[in-house]
Design an enzyme around this catalytic site. Structure first.
Site, PDB file in Angstrom:
ATOM      1  N   ASP A 160      12.810 -25.267 -29.846  1.00  0.00           N
ATOM      2  CA  ASP A 160      14.080 -25.011 -30.511  1.00  0.00           C
ATOM      3  C   ASP A 160      14.122 -25.811 -31.816  1.00  0.00           C
ATOM      4  OD1 ASP A 160      16.900 -23.967 -30.339  1.00  0.00           O
ATOM      5  OD2 ASP A 160      17.358 -26.104 -30.360  1.00  0.00           O
ATOM      6  N   GLU A 167      11.004 -22.158 -33.621  1.00  0.00           N
ATOM      7  CA  GLU A 167      11.865 -21.721 -34.718  1.00  0.00           C
ATOM      8  C   GLU A 167      11.563 -22.549 -35.966  1.00  0.00           C
ATOM      9  OE1 GLU A 167      16.002 -20.389 -32.636  1.00  0.00           O
ATOM     10  OE2 GLU A 167      15.616 -22.530 -32.723  1.00  0.00           O
TER      11      GLU A 167
END
Length: 797
Positions: free
Chosen positions: A349, A379
């Site tokens: 994340d 990400e």
């Protein structure tokens, strides 16, 4: 070299400067921290270099919980003074079998305050994580856990990822599962609905995904495990090395969550499915009472220029991954999950908030020492401004063995995330170039190899695919899509009633599902992803036309919004079968799974890019595929489009059209062109067992006054059979001839007589041979230098 970090105590805003020697930190990055359990004794080790005194406090139970599920009083435990080593590591050995006991650390910092802290390296905890737990690892292992072997090595582009929340999977009453919302739901096999459709983990195996990407399953802060009714995605880390207790059948028993989490992973592996763990090493839910601040105040968090907490995560703090002991913690945690829980990969994340050095070391060490096929991606963006200089953003992954989410491609396919903005599949007419780039694995964008891009349209964040399609079509209001605010309807009305009144499928005819415009746009979006070079990812339930009723941020909206409705499998069975067929196509044919840029550049050609149509040709048995030539056409327009197919002497077999997908022939094509319906994809492959029928033969005779034919040849195009160079054959009576074959629907072909490779040519302009309808044999004579044979009237049968 000395380091002087500014330490921030969030509750008192007291700032203290602590000197830490890098010579002290560096040698201990290989030392094991946490609890080492043994039946005869247990060893405790804690890194707390700024502490004046540390006690190991042992408890017989988990403590007394208040109404909110918290334990606030930790007095009454057995206190054991720990010994400090020169490196700032505090240790204690206690004799006897400590299994079943609980523990905390009681730490005195320089400013004289004692605080209780859960061990950051705890691998078992009490309900809601307020105390560490000591467990016997043997008790935590499911039956035959030692037989759970890593699945065969695959390259990253062989993966098909399926992003899934543990609770969403089984909470709907129509799931047919006994252990709804639990890890154990994934162990339930042989389930089916009343129509015989597989449910649960059998559905995933039948669908054909290779990896399940689970939203956070570490212990997170925002759910009361004792209640069992609260919902959260889990991006609120508390105890990084412990499974979340709300997904277990008994969170009050520390060993149960561990064993049941392993049973889930074991069940996936038995079905041939690997498991990706979503990890959140960019922030913690809180700071002052989080996993690190009570132990080493100020060290674990990144600070801005004024000495406060930086906020690149958007939620108030970010971990200082560039610091040696933070980096060690992350690497230790990942390795623990990979080895102890047999995890097959990790999704990061807000990966941009982790420095590149840390990511590079993680990839290298896990691949070298744990699992050569471990899959790592994340990400490549932040949630706000961060002072970190070497962020892991797009481009930093080049040649480093990990992948990043491709938001460029995502935007090109669907448009914006939550609004009515459009992309190729949702009606935007100017996205063809970006779609073509994504289809080629973004190797001419940010990626060096296709294995570095995660191709996707939607995930848990933002509007899911079905709701996004409705919104882009301007049908959100008619569908009754909700406007949510922090997990509740913005108008304050009851969410159950609002969901009941929602009509997300109002535009779908149950009698002819595949002709519905939103269905076709939804299928087109993910079809593009699944036939692109790179690593595809689909969101759980897309294959069932899952709706979240317009909630673009359902992180706490509960089961009524988030649960997967299994009844939709039968209702939208042709859609599910279409997804299954696409996954079979990708799995069976390696041409769709090329990894490096050289393969793609040598075997993949974009043959159409414009007019809301993108098409490519995979040639010469790309990536060792059994199919020699494959053509993929995506039509983002509402109307039929006609595309000229690559010239081939063999017929084309259609294996994917607007209604069905797979590897079996749906129809055959012997013509040079194909009509592709609007809002659809078509996949064709050349069938070398089936030469084209009803070909037109053109005999072209060439005559030169000097009788010198050395090096002269014919160049043709538009034949539908074989374009390019055709050599002349000497005739017995002088002159030469060439035989041209054309597909039955061709009405003219281009033709140039040339010397060698364009050293000279007949005629200054290109010439065309017109093929009269119904003619099967044409004879043409070209006389060098005379201009004869250059007009359309020169044709003769």
């Amino acid at each position: 070299m000395n380091q002087a970090p500014i330490l921030l105590n969030e509750s008192t805003l007291k700032v203290t400067v602590i000197m830490m020697s890098m010579d002290m930190i560096n040698p201990i990055t290989d030392i094991k921290l946490g609890v080492t359990y043994g039946k005869n004794q247990s060893f405790f080790s804690l890194w707390a270099p700024t502490a004046r005194t540390v006690f190991l406090v042992l408890y017989e139970d988990a403590g007394n919980y208040d109404e909110s599920g918290a334990v606030t009083n930790h007095d009454g435990g057995q206190e054991n003074r720990m010994t400090r080593g020169d490196e700032g590591i505090w240790t204690f050995i206690i004799a006897g079998d400590m299994s079943g006991k609980y523990y905390l650390y009681k730490i005195e910092q320089d400013y004289g305050e004692y605080r209780f802290a859960v061990d950051p390296y705890a691998t078992a905890v009490s309900a809601n994580g307020y105390r560490g737990a000591i467990v016997d690892p043997e008790v935590c292992r499911p039956k035959d856990w030692d037989l759970d072997k890593r699945l065969p090595l695959i390259q990253p582009t062989d993966a098909v990822l399926y992003e899934l929340h543990v609770r969403d999977f089984s909470m709907s009453p129509d799931s047919g599962m006994k252990y709804r919302g639990k890890y154990k739901a994934f162990t339930e096999t042989g389930l089916s609905d009343e129509y015989g459709n597989s449910l649960g983990i059998d559905h995933l195996a039948e669908l054909g995904v290779t990896h399940v990407h689970l939203l956070p399953i570490f212990d997170f802060k925002t759910v009361n495990e004792l209640e069992g009714t609260e919902y959260n995605w889990g991006y609120d880390p508390q105890n990084y090395n412990v499974p979340e207790g709300s997904y277990s059948t008994d969170p009050t028993k520390p060993e149960v969550r561990i064993r049941e989490c392993k049973e889930m992973i074991q069940a996936f592996h038995k079905k041939g499915i690997r498991v990706i763990m979503d990890v959140v090493f960019n922030h913690t839910y809180t700071v002052d009472d989080g996993p690190f601040e009570p132990v080493v105040p100020g060290y674990f968090y990144r600070q801005n220029g004024s000495g406060g907490l930086s906020n690149g995560s958007g939620v108030g703090n970010e971990l200082a991954t560039e610091k040696p002991m933070v980096r060690k913690y992350i690497k230790d945690s990942l390795r623990y999950w990979a080895e102890e829980y047999h995890m097959d990969g990790f999704r990061f994340d807000l990966m941009a908030l982790i420095d590149t050095t840390t990511i590079y070391e993680i990839v290298e060490e896990l691949r070298r020492e744990v699992n050569p096929s471990i899959l790592i991606y994340g990400e490549p963006w932040t949630g706000g401004d961060s002072p970190l200089p070497n962020k892991t953003v797009k481009g930093t992954q080049r040649g480093k063995g990990f992948a990043v989410f491709n938001d460029n491609y995502r935007h090109a396919i669907k448009g914006d995330n939550d609004g009515g903005g459009k992309g190729f599949a949702t009606g935007e007419p100017w996205c063809e170039g970006a779609v073509a780039e994504g289809m080629m694995g973004s190797i001419h964008d940010f990626a060096h190899d296709a294995s570095e891009t995660i191709n996707y349209v939607t995930v848990h964040d933002n509007l899911n695919l079905w709701d996004k399609v409705l919104t882009s079509m301007g049908k959100g209001h008619e569908a009754g899509l909700l406007h949510m605010n922090n997990g509740a309807p913005a108008d304050g009305e009851d969410i159950l009633e609002k969901v009941f009144d929602c009509r997300p499928y109002f535009a779908v005819s149950d009698h002819d599902i595949m002709t519905s415009e939103p269905v076709r746009r939804s299928l087109l979006a993910n079809s593009i992803v699944l036939v692109s070079q790179g690593i595809p990812l689909i969101h759980a339930g897309d294959e069932l036309l899952r709706s979240k009723f317009g909630d673009h941020n359902s992180y706490r909206s509960g089961d009524v919004v988030n649960a997967i409705r299994w009844i939709n499998k039968e209702r939208f069975l042709p859609v599910y079968q279409y997804y299954k067929g696409l996954l079979e196509l990708r799995r069976t044919h390696s041409a769709f799974r090329m990894s490096n840029r050289e393969q793609i550049e040598n075997h993949m050609e974009i043959i159409q890019c414009g007019g809301q149509t993108v098409a490519y040709h995979l040639n010469n048995h790309a990536n060792g595929d059994s199919w020699s030539d494959i053509v993929v056409i995506v039509n983002g327009g509402c109307n039929e489009t006609i595309l000229e197919l690559p010239a081939s002497p063999y017929g084309w077999n259609v294996v994917v059209n607007e209604k069905k997908a797979g590897v079996e022939t749906l129809m055959t094509v012997d013509t040079s062109e194909i009509a592709v319906p609007g809002l659809s994809m078509m996949v064709l492959r050349a069938d070398k067992q089936r030469p084209k029928k009803n070909l037109v033969t053109i005999e072209l005779e060439y005559e030169r006054a000097d009788d010198n034919y050395d090096g002269w040849n014919l160049w043709v195009w538009g034949t539908g059979v074989k374009d390019g160079k055709i050599d002349f054959t000497q005739k017995d009576d002088g002159g030469v001839t060439a035989i041209i074959r054309a597909a039955s629907d061709v009405n003219r072909i281009g033709c140039i007589v040339r010397l060698n490779d364009w050293e000279a040519r007949e005629w200054d302009q290109d010439r065309f041979i017109v093929l009269p309808p119904g003619e099967k044999l044409l004879k043409i004579k070209v006389i060098s230098g005379s201009g004869e044979g250059s007009s359309l009237s020169d044709l003769a049968s």
